[in-house]
Design a protein around this motif. Structure first.
Motif, mmCIF file in Angstrom:
data_model
loop_
_atom_site.group_PDB
_atom_site.id
_atom_site.type_symbol
_atom_site.label_atom_id
_atom_site.label_comp_id
_atom_site.label_asym_id
_atom_site.label_seq_id
_atom_site.Cartn_x
_atom_site.Cartn_y
_atom_site.Cartn_z
ATOM 1 N N TRP A 168 145.049 57.962 14.631
ATOM 2 C CA TRP A 168 144.962 58.784 13.426
ATOM 3 C C TRP A 168 145.402 60.199 13.772
ATOM 4 N N SER A 169 146.513 60.646 13.176
ATOM 5 C CA SER A 169 147.113 61.927 13.560
ATOM 6 C C SER A 169 146.374 63.104 12.928
ATOM 7 N N PRO A 170 146.538 64.315 13.483
ATOM 8 C CA PRO A 170 145.935 65.508 12.856
ATOM 9 C C PRO A 170 146.426 65.747 11.437
ATOM 10 N N THR A 171 147.697 65.414 11.178
ATOM 11 C CA THR A 171 148.213 65.572 9.814
ATOM 12 C C THR A 171 147.512 64.634 8.854
ATOM 13 N N GLN A 172 147.330 63.387 9.246
ATOM 14 C CA GLN A 172 146.619 62.434 8.396
ATOM 15 C C GLN A 172 145.166 62.839 8.218
ATOM 16 N N GLN A 173 144.579 63.365 9.266
ATOM 17 C CA GLN A 173 143.192 63.828 9.165
ATOM 18 C C GLN A 173 143.066 64.987 8.189
ATOM 19 N N HIS A 174 144.053 65.878 8.215
ATOM 20 C CA HIS A 174 143.996 67.044 7.315
ATOM 21 C C HIS A 174 144.099 66.625 5.848
ATOM 22 N N TYR A 175 145.075 65.776 5.539
ATOM 23 C CA TYR A 175 145.308 65.431 4.144
ATOM 24 C C TYR A 175 144.294 64.425 3.605
#
Length: 341
Positions: free
Chosen positions: A266-273
């Motif tokens: 789970w990427s930081p970008t996916q975590q953010h959005y």
């Protein structure tokens, strides 16, 4: 001939002799002059009648001609030496509207490529998702809300399994199916129904959901997206997951899908959005894995979802070997271990 010569020397009826012309020019009798000047013609005619030998005083003085109205000339504002100063406020407003600009975010701006497409609402997407998250909290489904009801979780699973078949029969959009189950659960938790009316409640929920069906599907990786949809639809049958937020289930299904197919975390970008980290999603992923193991091992007879995703139209995603891998079984075993503890 003599008479003809005399007539030729006399002025014609339509001609004016020279002396008559001089007398006509001298007299102030042309109406056109009165129309062009500003003096009162009636007053001049009255005075002329009283004293014909003395011209009226009004004719001695030349009246000023009527002046045309003057145009008001507005002062032109001075142009500053640096024209870009005029655009300072507009630039500041534009910067504030860029809610997902790379300056404000430490992650990739996934909506930047849609900034020229107004129908994607990329400038307002932050507020839209914030509002949707608030709705999830306000309209949450209580866990085990059927306690004391005549109907049970197994009856609900039987109804949802039938609704999946109806959804497939009429080729409705995936969003319609999820909204159908969401409307059904939110109705049942405030208004219990009998067994006899449970199917009627399900059909009515699908009719309401059809009024809101989406016509625009999001673009993503086809295989990953299809597997995530299969994993999500399996959760519709799970009564123990009704209290989870739809965004949590969607994020967990996508996280598990990319883990199984590509081994991606789970990427930081996916975590953010998504607003969820992988630690928060892991228990939900384990529950989804248990649903996969149960249906693959034949421990449930509700197989409409698997049958649907076993077709070539949906890439036979329910039959891929990754769904019987050790990763799935270890996650499913973690759910049983948690219950024993």
């Amino acid at each position: 001939m003599a008479s003809l010569g005399v007539r030729a020397q006399q002025p014609g009826a339509g001609e004016n002799p020279v002396r008559m012309g001089k007398a006509a020019v001298a007299g102030p009798r042309r109406a056109a002059l009165g129309e062009l000047t500003n003096f009162n013609v009636a007053a001049v005619n009255t005075k002329r009648g009283a004293s014909k030998s003395k011209p009226p005083a009004a004719l001695k003085t030349k009246q000023p001609e009527a002046q045309p109205p003057q145009l008001e000339v507005q002062a032109v504002p001075e142009v500053p030496e640096h024209p870009q100063q005029l655009d300072v406020s507009m630039k500041e407003e534009s910067e504030l509207c860029q809610a997902f600009s790379e300056v404000l975010l430490t992650v990739e701006d996934v909506d930047q490529q849609d900034s020229d497409l107004p129908q994607h609402c990329s400038h307002y997407v932050k507020d839209i998702y914030k509002y949707l998250h608030e709705l999830e909290q306000q309209q949450a489904v209580r866990p085990h809300y059927m306690q004391g009801y005549e109907i049970t979780g197994r009856m609900r699973a039987l109804l949802v399994d039938w609704l999946v078949q109806v959804h497939s029969r009429f080729q409705l959009l995936p969003e319609t199916l999820y909204l159908t189950v969401a409307v059904l659960d939110r109705f049942l938790q405030v208004q219990p129904v009998s067994r006899r009316k449970l199917q009627l409640a399900g059909v009515t929920a699908m009719l309401v959901a059809c009024k809101f069906e989406e016509m625009y599907a999001p673009e993503s990786d086809v295989e990953r997206h299809t597997l995530a949809k299969y994993l999500m639809e399996l959760t519709l049958l799970d009564y123990d997951m009704v209290h989870l937020r739809p965004s949590e289930i969607a994020a967990a299904a996508l996280c598990l899908s990319q883990l199984l197919l590509e081994g991606l975390p789970w990427s930081p970008t996916q975590q953010h959005y998504s607003t969820y980290d992988e630690a928060h999603l892991r228990p939900i992923m384990q529950r989804i894995a248990k649903n996969v193991v149960q249906i693959n091992d034949g421990k449930t007879k509700f197989t409409a979802v698997k049958t649907k995703y076993s077709s070539s139209k949906l890439m036979k995603i329910a039959l891929i070997p990754q769904l019987i891998s050790p990763i799935i079984r270890s996650m499913a075993a973690a759910v049983d271990q948690t219950h024993r503890d």
